[in-house]
Design a protein around this motif. Structure first.
Motif, short mmCIF file in Angstrom:
data_model
loop_
_atom_site.label_atom_id
_atom_site.label_comp_id
_atom_site.label_asym_id
_atom_site.label_seq_id
_atom_site.Cartn_x
_atom_site.Cartn_y
_atom_site.Cartn_z
N ALA A 167 44.98 44.66 30.07
CA ALA A 167 44.00 44.58 28.99
C ALA A 167 42.79 43.81 29.48
O ALA A 167 42.87 43.03 30.43
CB ALA A 167 44.60 43.92 27.76
N VAL A 168 41.66 44.03 28.80
CA VAL A 168 40.46 43.26 29.10
C VAL A 168 39.87 42.76 27.79
O VAL A 168 39.86 43.47 26.78
CB VAL A 168 39.43 44.08 29.89
N CYS A 169 39.44 41.52 27.81
CA CYS A 169 38.83 40.86 26.65
C CYS A 169 37.47 40.34 27.08
O CYS A 169 37.37 39.57 28.05
CB CYS A 169 39.73 39.71 26.20
N THR A 172 29.14 35.63 29.04
CA THR A 172 30.39 36.26 28.61
C THR A 172 31.49 36.01 29.63
O THR A 172 31.28 36.12 30.84
CB THR A 172 30.20 37.77 28.43
N ASP A 173 32.67 35.66 29.13
CA ASP A 173 33.87 35.58 29.97
C ASP A 173 34.59 36.92 29.90
O ASP A 173 34.91 37.41 28.82
CB ASP A 173 34.80 34.47 29.49
N VAL A 174 34.84 37.50 31.07
CA VAL A 174 35.64 38.72 31.18
C VAL A 174 37.06 38.29 31.53
O VAL A 174 37.31 37.79 32.63
CB VAL A 174 35.08 39.66 32.26
N LEU A 175 37.97 38.44 30.57
CA LEU A 175 39.36 38.02 30.75
C LEU A 175 40.23 39.24 31.06
O LEU A 175 40.34 40.15 30.24
CB LEU A 175 39.88 37.32 29.50
N VAL A 176 40.83 39.26 32.24
CA VAL A 176 41.77 40.31 32.60
C VAL A 176 43.17 39.82 32.21
O VAL A 176 43.59 38.73 32.63
CB VAL A 176 41.71 40.61 34.11
N ARG A 178 30.40 47.00 25.60
CA ARG A 178 31.50 47.95 25.76
C ARG A 178 32.52 47.41 26.76
O ARG A 178 32.18 46.62 27.64
CB ARG A 178 31.00 49.31 26.28
N ALA A 179 33.77 47.87 26.62
CA ALA A 179 34.83 47.50 27.56
C ALA A 179 35.83 48.64 27.67
O ALA A 179 36.09 49.33 26.68
CB ALA A 179 35.54 46.22 27.12
N ARG A 180 36.38 48.83 28.86
CA ARG A 180 37.39 49.85 29.09
C ARG A 180 38.32 49.41 30.22
O ARG A 180 37.96 48.58 31.05
CB ARG A 180 36.75 51.19 29.48
N VAL A 181 39.52 49.99 30.24
CA VAL A 181 40.46 49.85 31.35
C VAL A 181 40.74 51.26 31.84
O VAL A 181 40.95 52.18 31.04
CB VAL A 181 41.76 49.17 30.92
N SER A 182 40.74 51.47 33.16
CA SER A 182 41.04 52.80 33.69
C SER A 182 42.47 53.18 33.33
O SER A 182 43.34 52.30 33.17
CB SER A 182 40.85 52.82 35.21
N PRO A 183 42.77 54.47 33.18
CA PRO A 183 44.11 54.89 32.74
C PRO A 183 45.24 54.38 33.62
O PRO A 183 46.37 54.20 33.13
CB PRO A 183 44.02 56.42 32.79
N ASP A 184 44.98 54.13 34.91
CA ASP A 184 46.04 53.60 35.78
C ASP A 184 46.16 52.08 35.69
O ASP A 184 47.03 51.47 36.33
CB ASP A 184 45.81 54.02 37.24
N GLY A 185 45.31 51.44 34.90
CA GLY A 185 45.37 49.99 34.72
C GLY A 185 44.82 49.18 35.87
O GLY A 185 44.94 47.95 35.88
#
Length: 317
Positions: free
Chosen positions: A84-86, A98-102, A121-128
C-alpha cells in the motif's frame, strides 16, 4: 527540467480548491474512535475517511457495514497485492511537503520518502513492486496558473527512487517531443510492472502516453485524456475527459480499437478512477465513493459516504 500543469480555463480555481481540501479535510472534527487492525486481506473496499483522514475498510460485498478505521492518516491511499502507499501532507509547512509511506499488508511503514508538493494521485502497480504518485507543486516560472505537478515512483523491491518522470522521452508519431512545459500526472501500471500510462500536459493540451519503463521511453496515443486507469485485463483505460462546461466526464477507451465509451456518470468527476474488476469502476465524488459499470450501461451507485481515495483488496485476474 521543470514542467507545466494544465493551462486551461478554470484550472487555477480547481487546483486551489484541491489543495485547500487536501490540507484542511485531513484533520476533521469527527469523534475519535479506537484504531482498528485494518489489513490488506482480500475482499475489502478501503478508503480515506474524509472526516478524520484515517484509512478505513468495509467488506466489498457489504459497503453499508460500519467501517473499521485504522490509525493511519493519509491524504491519498492506494493498494495492490501486499503493498500500500499513503501520501500524507505535513500540515503547516510552506512550501508544502508530503511523506510517501510505503506500507506492508498490515499497514506498517516499510519505507518513507519525503518529497515537495501537495498530494494529488497515488497508485500501486498490480504486482505490488512499484508505488507512484502525483503532487501539486508551486514555483515553476512558466506555470501561468501558479501550479505544476510532479509524478514520481519508488521501486519497492530495489529501493530505487524516481523523483520525477519529467525526463521521460516521448514521441509524437516518429518525432521526439520537446517542450519546456511538459508535465506528467496520473501514472497507471500494467500487470507486468513495466508498461505504464500517464497524462502528459503541454501547451494547453493533454495527451495519453503509453510508456515502457525498462526502455524508459513513451509515445502519445490520443488527446484530451487525463488521469488514466488501466483495466485489470490490460485492454482498456478509464479516464476523465474535459467537456464543454469546463468539467470532466468519465470515459473508457478500448486500446485496440481506440473507441471511447461514455460512462453513465453524467456529473463532473475530478478523480483518477479505479477498476474494482473488469466490469465496475470506482471513483470519489462529493465526499463519497461511487461505482458505475464500465460498459456505459446502468447508473452510478453510491457505495459509502464520507469517503474518498477508494482502493480494493482483491486480485480480479
Amino acid at each position: 527540467m521543470k514542467k507545466l500543469v494544465l493551462a486551461l480555463t478554470g484550472t487555477a480555481l480547481l487546483l486551489a480548491a484541491a489543495v485547500t481540501y487536501t490540507l484542511s479535510a485531513r484533520h476533521g472534527t469527527a469523534a475519535a474512535e479506537p484504531a482498528a487492525a485494518v489489513t490488506l486481506a482480500s475482499g475489502q473496499l478501503l478508503f480515506r475517511d474524509t472526516a478524520t483522514g484515517r484509512v478505513g475498510a468495509v467488506p466489498l460485498d457489504e459497503t453499508t457495514a460500519k467501517p473499521q478505521l485504522s490509525g493511519l492518516k493519509c491524504d491519498r491511499f492506494a493498494v495492490a497485492k501486499q503493498t500500500a502507499v499513503c501520501l500524507a501532507a505535513r500540515p503547516g509547512t510552506l512550501p508544502a511537503i508530503t511523506d510517501v509511506l510505503v506500507l506492508d499488508d498490515h499497514l506498517a511503514v516499510r519505507h518513507t520518502e519525503t518529497v515537495p508538493g501537495t498530494p494529488s494521485r497515488a497508485r500501486v502497480s498490480p504486482d505490488g513492486k512499484r508505488v507512484d504518485w502525483t503532487l501539486f507543486v508551486t514555483g515553476d516560472s512558466y506555470a501561468q496558473t501558479g501550479f505544476s505537478t510532479r509524478a514520481g515512483l519508488y521501486e519497492v523491491d530495489t529501493g530505487r527512487l524516481v523523483k520525477t518522470i519529467e525526463e521521460l522521452p516521448v514521441f509524437v508519431g516518429d518525432n521526439r517531443y520537446f517542450a519546456a512545459d511538459v508535465n506528467y500526472w496520473g501514472i497507471t501500471f500494467a500487470a507486468d510492472g513495466n508498461r505504464f500510462y500517464a497524462t502528459l500536459g503541454s501547451k494547453g493540451k493533454t495527451y495519453l502516453v503509453e510508456a515502457d519503463y525498462r526502455r524508459y521511453r513513451g509515445k502519445t496515443l490520443r488527446e484530451n485524456v487525463e488521469c488514466p486507469s488501466l483495466s485489470p485485463d490490460g485492454k482498456r483505460i478509464a479516464f476523465k475527459k474535459k467537456v464543454g462546461d469546463g468539467g470532466w466526464r468519465l470515459f473508457v477507451l478500448d486500446l485496440a480499437s481506440m473507441r471511447e465509451t461514455e460512462l453513465a456518470e453524467t456529473r463532473s468527476v475530478d478523480d483518477q478512477a479505479l477498476w474494482q474488476d473488469d466490469r465496475t469502476i470506482l471513483y470519489g465524488r462529493e465526499n463519497a465513493v461511487w461505482a458505475v459499470p464500465s460498459n456505459g450501461s446502468g447508473a452510478p451507485r453510491r457505495l459509502i459516504d464520507g469517503a474518498a481515495s477508494p482502493a480494493v483488496t482483491q486480485d480480479p485476474r
